[in-house]
Design a protein around this motif. Structure first.
Motif, PDB file in Angstrom:
ATOM      1  N   MET A   1      21.165  77.959 100.646  1.00  0.00           N
ATOM      2  CA  MET A   1      19.825  77.419 100.848  1.00  0.00           C
ATOM      3  C   MET A   1      19.058  78.377 101.755  1.00  0.00           C
ATOM      4  O   MET A   1      19.510  78.688 102.854  1.00  0.00           O
ATOM      5  N   PRO A   2      17.898  78.861 101.330  1.00  0.00           N
ATOM      6  CA  PRO A   2      17.102  79.727 102.204  1.00  0.00           C
ATOM      7  C   PRO A   2      16.538  78.912 103.373  1.00  0.00           C
ATOM      8  O   PRO A   2      16.508  77.685 103.331  1.00  0.00           O
ATOM      9  N   THR A   3      16.098  79.599 104.393  1.00  0.00           N
ATOM     10  CA  THR A   3      15.533  78.913 105.552  1.00  0.00           C
ATOM     11  C   THR A   3      14.267  78.163 105.157  1.00  0.00           C
ATOM     12  O   THR A   3      13.388  78.717 104.503  1.00  0.00           O
ATOM     13  N   SER A   4      14.202  76.906 105.543  1.00  0.00           N
ATOM     14  CA  SER A   4      13.014  76.075 105.314  1.00  0.00           C
ATOM     15  C   SER A   4      12.471  75.660 106.664  1.00  0.00           C
ATOM     16  O   SER A   4      13.220  75.482 107.622  1.00  0.00           O
ATOM     17  N   THR A   5      11.158  75.501 106.745  1.00  0.00           N
ATOM     18  CA  THR A   5      10.528  75.084 107.994  1.00  0.00           C
ATOM     19  C   THR A   5       9.944  73.694 107.840  1.00  0.00           C
ATOM     20  O   THR A   5       9.159  73.441 106.921  1.00  0.00           O
ATOM     21  N   LEU A   6      10.354  72.811 108.729  1.00  0.00           N
ATOM     22  CA  LEU A   6       9.804  71.456 108.782  1.00  0.00           C
ATOM     23  C   LEU A   6       8.724  71.414 109.853  1.00  0.00           C
ATOM     24  O   LEU A   6       8.911  71.959 110.946  1.00  0.00           O
ATOM     25  N   HIS A   7       7.628  70.778 109.564  1.00  0.00           N
ATOM     26  CA  HIS A   7       6.566  70.564 110.543  1.00  0.00           C
ATOM     27  C   HIS A   7       6.656  69.109 110.971  1.00  0.00           C
ATOM     28  O   HIS A   7       6.368  68.218 110.167  1.00  0.00           O
ATOM     29  N   LEU A   8       7.085  68.864 112.197  1.00  0.00           N
ATOM     30  CA  LEU A   8       7.232  67.505 112.718  1.00  0.00           C
ATOM     31  C   LEU A   8       6.140  67.244 113.747  1.00  0.00           C
ATOM     32  O   LEU A   8       6.024  67.979 114.731  1.00  0.00           O
ATOM     33  N   THR A   9       5.347  66.218 113.530  1.00  0.00           N
ATOM     34  CA  THR A   9       4.298  65.842 114.481  1.00  0.00           C
ATOM     35  C   THR A   9       4.479  64.380 114.828  1.00  0.00           C
ATOM     36  O   THR A   9       4.556  63.536 113.932  1.00  0.00           O
ATOM     37  N   PHE A  10       4.546  64.072 116.133  1.00  0.00           N
ATOM     38  CA  PHE A  10       4.688  62.675 116.527  1.00  0.00           C
ATOM     39  C   PHE A  10       3.346  62.114 116.984  1.00  0.00           C
ATOM     40  O   PHE A  10       2.461  62.839 117.406  1.00  0.00           O
ATOM     41  N   GLU A  11       3.240  60.792 116.845  1.00  0.00           N
ATOM     42  CA  GLU A  11       2.019  60.096 117.210  1.00  0.00           C
ATOM     43  C   GLU A  11       1.987  59.834 118.709  1.00  0.00           C
ATOM     44  O   GLU A  11       3.003  59.472 119.302  1.00  0.00           O
ATOM     45  N   THR A  12       0.821  60.005 119.287  1.00  0.00           N
ATOM     46  CA  THR A  12       0.633  59.657 120.692  1.00  0.00           C
ATOM     47  C   THR A  12      -0.018  58.285 120.766  1.00  0.00           C
ATOM     48  O   THR A  12      -0.609  57.798 119.799  1.00  0.00           O
ATOM     49  N   LEU A  13       0.105  57.670 121.917  1.00  0.00           N
ATOM     50  CA  LEU A  13      -0.522  56.370 122.153  1.00  0.00           C
ATOM     51  C   LEU A  13      -1.746  56.563 123.041  1.00  0.00           C
ATOM     52  O   LEU A  13      -1.857  57.562 123.760  1.00  0.00           O
ATOM     53  N   ALA A  14      -2.651  55.608 123.014  1.00  0.00           N
ATOM     54  CA  ALA A  14      -3.916  55.723 123.738  1.00  0.00           C
ATOM     55  C   ALA A  14      -3.719  55.965 125.235  1.00  0.00           C
ATOM     56  O   ALA A  14      -4.504  56.689 125.857  1.00  0.00           O
ATOM     57  N   ASP A  15      -2.668  55.406 125.825  1.00  0.00           N
ATOM     58  CA  ASP A  15      -2.473  55.556 127.273  1.00  0.00           C
ATOM     59  C   ASP A  15      -1.572  56.731 127.651  1.00  0.00           C
ATOM     60  O   ASP A  15      -1.226  56.901 128.823  1.00  0.00           O
ATOM     61  N   ASP A  16      -1.191  57.568 126.701  1.00  0.00           N
ATOM     62  CA  ASP A  16      -0.376  58.748 127.004  1.00  0.00           C
ATOM     63  C   ASP A  16      -1.217  59.808 127.702  1.00  0.00           C
ATOM     64  O   ASP A  16      -2.258  60.211 127.192  1.00  0.00           O
ATOM     65  N   ASP A  17      -0.747  60.270 128.872  1.00  0.00           N
ATOM     66  CA  ASP A  17      -1.414  61.396 129.503  1.00  0.00           C
ATOM     67  C   ASP A  17      -0.698  62.685 129.085  1.00  0.00           C
ATOM     68  O   ASP A  17       0.312  62.649 128.389  1.00  0.00           O
ATOM     69  N   ALA A  18      -1.238  63.818 129.495  1.00  0.00           N
ATOM     70  CA  ALA A  18      -0.687  65.112 129.072  1.00  0.00           C
ATOM     71  C   ALA A  18       0.774  65.272 129.492  1.00  0.00           C
ATOM     72  O   ALA A  18       1.587  65.810 128.730  1.00  0.00           O
ATOM     73  N   GLU A  19       1.117  64.790 130.675  1.00  0.00           N
ATOM     74  CA  GLU A  19       2.500  64.907 131.156  1.00  0.00           C
ATOM     75  C   GLU A  19       3.457  64.100 130.281  1.00  0.00           C
ATOM     76  O   GLU A  19       4.542  64.565 129.934  1.00  0.00           O
TER      77      GLU A  19
END
Length: 91
Positions: A1-19
């Motif tokens: 199997m050749p190298t495949s790249t997955l793009h994973l993005t998680f959801e943030t919540l309204a009260d999440d700060d940068a930290e």
């Protein structure tokens, strides 16, 4: 199997700060790296014109390189476990 790249993005919540977002991103990266993946790096984008550095990390998005179906399965399992520990979020 050749190298495949997955793009994973998680959801943030309204009260999440940068930290909190950075903490969650690091935890997701560690979980994915515990699987047999080639690499897991945060997505980068160019910094705004007056920034001190030339790139900005997107703590919510990982680019995951997998080289086998076993690694893909392990990465998916690790992400599912991360989601279960972080109720209210999706990837």
């Amino acid at each position: 199997m050749p190298t495949s790249t997955l793009h994973l993005t998680f959801e943030t919540l309204a009260d999440d700060d940068a930290e909190r977002v950075a903490e969650l991103g690091r935890a997701l990266r560690e979980a994915v790296l515990s699987a047999d993946v080639e690499s897991a790096d945060f997505a980068e984008s160019p910094a705004p014109p007056n920034a001190r550095s030339g790139i900005v990390l997107d703590w919510t998005t990982l680019l995951v390189a997998v080289v086998s179906s076993g690694a893909l399965t392990a990465a998916v399992t690790a992400v599912q476990a991360w989601v279960m520990r972080n109720q209210g979020r999706g990837v």
